[in-house]
Design an enzyme around this catalytic site. Sequence first.
Site, mmCIF file in Angstrom:
data_model
loop_
_atom_site.group_PDB
_atom_site.id
_atom_site.type_symbol
_atom_site.label_atom_id
_atom_site.label_comp_id
_atom_site.label_asym_id
_atom_site.label_seq_id
_atom_site.Cartn_x
_atom_site.Cartn_y
_atom_site.Cartn_z
ATOM 1 N N GLU A 51 -36.742 28.359 -20.577
ATOM 2 C CA GLU A 51 -37.602 27.837 -21.548
ATOM 3 C C GLU A 51 -37.642 28.482 -22.757
ATOM 4 O O GLU A 51 -38.465 28.854 -23.293
ATOM 5 C CB GLU A 51 -39.045 27.830 -20.800
ATOM 6 C CG GLU A 51 -39.301 27.049 -19.728
ATOM 7 C CD GLU A 51 -40.494 27.153 -19.164
ATOM 8 O OE1 GLU A 51 -41.387 28.229 -19.380
ATOM 9 O OE2 GLU A 51 -41.478 25.998 -18.306
ATOM 10 N N GLU A 60 -38.217 22.422 -11.997
ATOM 11 C CA GLU A 60 -39.368 22.759 -11.782
ATOM 12 C C GLU A 60 -40.121 21.705 -11.863
ATOM 13 O O GLU A 60 -40.976 21.202 -12.712
ATOM 14 C CB GLU A 60 -40.038 23.879 -12.853
ATOM 15 C CG GLU A 60 -38.821 25.068 -12.773
ATOM 16 C CD GLU A 60 -38.988 26.272 -13.763
ATOM 17 O OE1 GLU A 60 -40.650 26.141 -14.155
ATOM 18 O OE2 GLU A 60 -38.638 26.954 -14.863
#
Length: 712
Positions: free
Chosen positions: A189, A349
């Site tokens: 991220e 995810e």
Amino acid sequence: MKSRRLFLLAALSTLLILFPALMPARAPAQSASTPKPFDLIAWNGGQFVYGVDYYPEAWDESQWEKDAEMMQAAGINFVRMAEFAWAKMEPTEGRYDFAWLDGALKVLNAHGIKAVLGTPSASPPAWLMAKYPDIAAMNDQGVRYRYGSRRNYCMNNPHFLAAVQGIVTAMAEHYKNHPGVLGWQIDNELGGPDCYDSLCQAAFQKWCRTKYGSLDAVNKAWGTIFWGHTYSAWSQIPLPWNTLYGVHNPSLELDYHRYFSDATRDFLVMQADILRRIAPGKAITHNEMGMFDNIDYSHLNTALDFVAWDNYPMIDHNLTRNFTHYEDSGLGHDLMRGSKNQQSFVVMEEEGGLPGWNTFWGHQAPPEMYRLWAYQAIAHGADGVCYFRWRTSRYGTEQYWQGVLDQDSYPNARYGIVKQTGDEVKRLKGVLAGTQPVSQVALLVSPDARWAFHIQPLVNGFDYNEQLHRYYDSLRRHGANVDVVFPQGDLSSYKIVIAPSLFVFTPEVVRELTDFADGGGALVLTYRSGVKDEHNVFTDETLPGPLAKLAGVAIHDYDPQIDPASQQQEIVMTGGQRYPAKVWFDILTPATAEALATYGKGYYTGSAAVTRNNMGKGSVYYVGTEPDSPAFYDGLLAGILQGAGIAPGPTPPEGVEIATREGSGRTVLFLLNYTASKQSVGVGQGYRDALSGASTSGSAELPEFGVKVLVK
Ligand code: GLA
């Protein structure tokens, strides 16, 4: 060896601060070596990528075998590991230890489970930051962060870059021939923190010098004559830090956003170059964040083989316990697919349990939702779903962020759902392979506009993403697939393009949209479009600036909604319908356009609010405000869809999502019921249930929180 490297680093650090132009030109972005489009199912041995995020380093080795057995029993064939395991893989400087990871891979591979390994730059070890405290980023107040948490680094710090190159090189060398390692996830991220130290200031100045070439050019582009900001040396150019009395030049700030996005991509490419040089053929991805807008993903993703992202439908703190907000994650999927030319992607995810952090909780969801969300990802083009995480952590900040299993490893209801879904995706592989969402409608998202609105927000009620949803959600209610496109994308395959608040324009985008409309497309523009040039400088053309000819209107006045209570506004359609409107009111003077609606209140009552203009073979709509009623968008888009000859799919009942994938001679229709009630959907003839094999009788019955996958 180490002392020599230290000397070099020290010298390099000093030079970089004194002579920023010496900053090493970052490796040129290497286009992905893997041919496009990347076939994820072939990459994973002919299987749909179905997995979990796994942290063997946090559990006793004696649990690994049982974990792998339970994963295999649930149809899991993929894990992501190690993205936060730098301290475990390099316990002391220059000493690498992969034995534990080799052991975990051996157990997993023995159960048919392969892995993507994370490069661990998101979590620098304590020993590294103790040795080099300046690796920590500096905040906009000039305070350097202290060690702790994660994502805490300055990406221009030479000590950090050297250490990242070390660990990435070591991982690549160790796993380059490992058959159980399919590829790499770079960092985790990416997108922060912004760092305001001297290295980053030098890097930004270098970026500006590369872009503009001369101080005259940058002073002209930014209009630094205003308030006498003219720069006489590159070293005078500031970062948009917060230690100034007042505000920065908006042109500087927009270029800073672009610099930060570019610098982040350079950081990723630095790692990707090492991996591709040493371990060619292993795929490279990064786990992104959907609607997160610090990074221009359409640029970042040219360096990847495929896109991955993290989807947490129940994390939105404002989200009521209303599971039918499927459009939020739907738009995230479509934006991520659009950020790499509509290629299939992996949800690296996928929410696997209740989101809980140290101070906040998301909403818990019925177990059936975890299957629904996996199918939604698939319906929007994912060929991989990886649940976060296998088992809830016993330690650290995420003790409340549920995984599929809880800390006791009990095969709970979520595990049962994951197992059911795993069994099903195995059976669906032949139906899904070779299919992808096909859309005739595009939603244009502008990174420049998003950044410019962060710099100079319109009014409190303005929310760029909320406006996107006004149009996106309506299209989805019509059962129409939607592609998200970025500026400079190819629009020729679309019949409808919606470009909300195209605040910052470039000549290229104006040309692209003009060609689209001229060619017969239906273009929808909305308020505050055509206002700023690419330098975030206000146009000197009558608004909407270079889009005026396209829209067929002039804007000689506008009215920001500063106080909704006293500035209530409505629009009156030519057919008489009245809709409340909010945020901003462009007062339109039709030139060649016709009014579709006028304002109903205030000094500009009767002035045009929504217009339509014939342009070439196409048409251009200009919505000068934000009507605050779904019925407005449903009505407007029903007409535009019909005019474009797009017969959308079956209109789904409230809370039911419809999406299709097409290809290889097949149409795969997904019906997803996000409600706790049975639902019936008319689907037309010729479909069969892809799971049961049963033919459908023209309608499909959906149980509560149910899924139907139909194919013809
Ligand atoms: C992000 C991160 C994960 C984890 C989850 C849940 O998606 O990538 O490491 O922290 O949030 O918090």
